[in-house]
Enzyme design. Structure first.
Site, PDB file in Angstrom:
ATOM      1  N   GLY A   1      49.246  49.863  44.026  1.00 57.39           N
ATOM      2  CA  GLY A   1      49.906  50.456  45.191  1.00 57.39           C
ATOM      3  C   GLY A   1      49.433  51.880  45.427  1.00 57.39           C
ATOM      4  O   GLY A   1      48.405  52.299  44.914  1.00 57.39           O
TER       5      GLY A   1
ATOM      6  N   HIS B   1      45.056  53.818  49.460  1.00 59.18           N
ATOM      7  CA  HIS B   1      44.281  54.796  50.230  1.00 59.18           C
ATOM      8  C   HIS B   1      43.048  54.090  50.804  1.00 59.18           C
ATOM      9  O   HIS B   1      42.865  52.880  50.571  1.00 59.18           O
ATOM     10  CB  HIS B   1      43.907  56.001  49.364  1.00 59.18           C
ATOM     11  CG  HIS B   1      43.265  55.627  48.058  1.00 59.18           C
ATOM     12  ND1 HIS B   1      42.027  55.039  47.975  1.00 59.18           N
ATOM     13  CD2 HIS B   1      43.707  55.731  46.773  1.00 59.18           C
ATOM     14  CE1 HIS B   1      41.709  54.813  46.716  1.00 59.18           C
ATOM     15  NE2 HIS B   1      42.719  55.218  45.957  1.00 59.18           N
TER      16      HIS B   1
ATOM     17  N   HIS C   1      41.098  51.668  48.590  1.00 53.97           N
ATOM     18  CA  HIS C   1      41.649  50.313  48.480  1.00 53.97           C
ATOM     19  C   HIS C   1      41.358  49.521  49.754  1.00 53.97           C
ATOM     20  O   HIS C   1      41.064  48.327  49.713  1.00 53.97           O
ATOM     21  CB  HIS C   1      43.179  50.361  48.322  1.00 53.97           C
ATOM     22  CG  HIS C   1      43.659  50.984  47.048  1.00 53.97           C
ATOM     23  ND1 HIS C   1      44.356  52.169  47.009  1.00 53.97           N
ATOM     24  CD2 HIS C   1      43.570  50.565  45.768  1.00 53.97           C
ATOM     25  CE1 HIS C   1      44.670  52.449  45.762  1.00 53.97           C
ATOM     26  NE2 HIS C   1      44.207  51.509  44.985  1.00 53.97           N
TER      27      HIS C   1
END
Ligand code: PAF
Length: 286
Positions: A33, A36, A39
């Site tokens: 998680g 940004h 990812h």
């Protein structure tokens, strides 16, 4: 269309069965998680190659050491789901610890990729890669991806996962994606959230030192130790503590005394309490 949020094993299995029955392949982006653009590059790579993209969000306790930031690791779940929706993710898997680790660590099956897991990040983060492999293999077995996408910023992690997949004959293609950087050169990382603007500016010294190594190689300095010694001060002067700063062969993870096109520079360190890692291929420096 909004991504489907899957939380239980049965929800996930039902979704995967439908996808597989349609003959579609699954691209998987495992994350902790605090997403940004790095990812989201993985998500885009999956959307380009795979039919269906599943992102997992799970802050994995087994990869954190006792004095590390597990309890404070940023978890902006709502914003993460929103980003996944914006970027066309098909499903988000948010497993519970009860599902992934129903028993205490001492009773759980552990996955160890030896030797390589003790180098670089593994020197100070003793059980880090064991934790990464434990969670990634569990996620792979649940999600059953055809392809899985990992960032090259965590190059050692990518290397270890590729090895685990090879050693255990998993039928999954592991794809590495280039590191996304800020304009200053600082590699994007969820942990950059801990840094002030000033600290972020200073942390760009890591990439500046890589560039300097690259330019020294182009002046025919090939000795790894001399290269590292010549640029170390760039990082130290910016207030970063060095954990490791090494040039290794990127295929074997052995030290390269003399740099070659297969050499890669690896850095790990701390800006205050914030861990920063980065790496850079030297293949084009010659
Ligand atoms: O790179 C990460 O974010 C994590 O190590 C991973 C691969 C999601 C496993 O928890």
């Amino acid at each position: 269309m909004a991504a489907i949020v899957l939380q239980t094993e049965i929800e996930l299995k039902t979704f995967i069965k439908k996808v597989k029955n349609k003959g579609l392949n699954i691209g998987f982006v495992p994350t902790m998680g605090c997403l940004h653009e790095g990812h989201l590059d993985l998500v885009q790579a999956s959307k380009n190659k795979s039919d269906i993209t599943i992102v997992s969000i799970y802050v994995n306790p087994t990869q954190f050491g006792k004095n590390e930031d597990f309890s404070s690791y940023p978890s902006p779940l709502k914003a993460d789901i929103e980003l996944c929706n914006q970027r066309g993710v098909d499903a988000i898997f948010i497993p519970s610890t009860k599902l992934l680790y129903p028993e205490k660590l001492s009773y759980s099956t552990q996955i160890i990729v030896p030797t390589i897991s003790k180098k670089l990040c593994g020197k100070t983060r003793k059980n880090f890669f064991r934790g990464v492999c434990m969670v990634v293999l569990r996620l792979f077995n649940l999600v059953q991806p055809d392809q899985a996408y990992f960032g090259e910023k965590d190059y050692q992690q990518l290397f270890i996962i590729k090895k685990m997949v090879r050693d255990l004959f998993l039928n999954i293609e592991i794809l590495g994606c280039p590191t996304r950087r800020e304009a200053s050169g600082l590699a994007l990382s969820s942990r950059n959230k801990y840094l002030s603007t000033n600290e972020k500016e200073k942390a760009s010294s890591i990439h500046a030192s890589f560039k300097k190594i690259s330019s020294l190689i182009s002046t025919e300095i090939y000795d790894s130790e001399i290269l590292i010694k010549s640029v170390e001060s760039i990082i130290l002067d910016s207030g970063i503590d060095i954990d490791y700063f090494e040039i290794l062969n990127q295929q074997s993870f052995r030290k390269s005394k003399i740099v070659t096109t297969e050499s890669r520079v690896f850095f790990g360190g701390y800006m205050g309490k914030t861990r920063l890692i980065d790496n850079f291929s030297l293949s084009t420096s010659f």
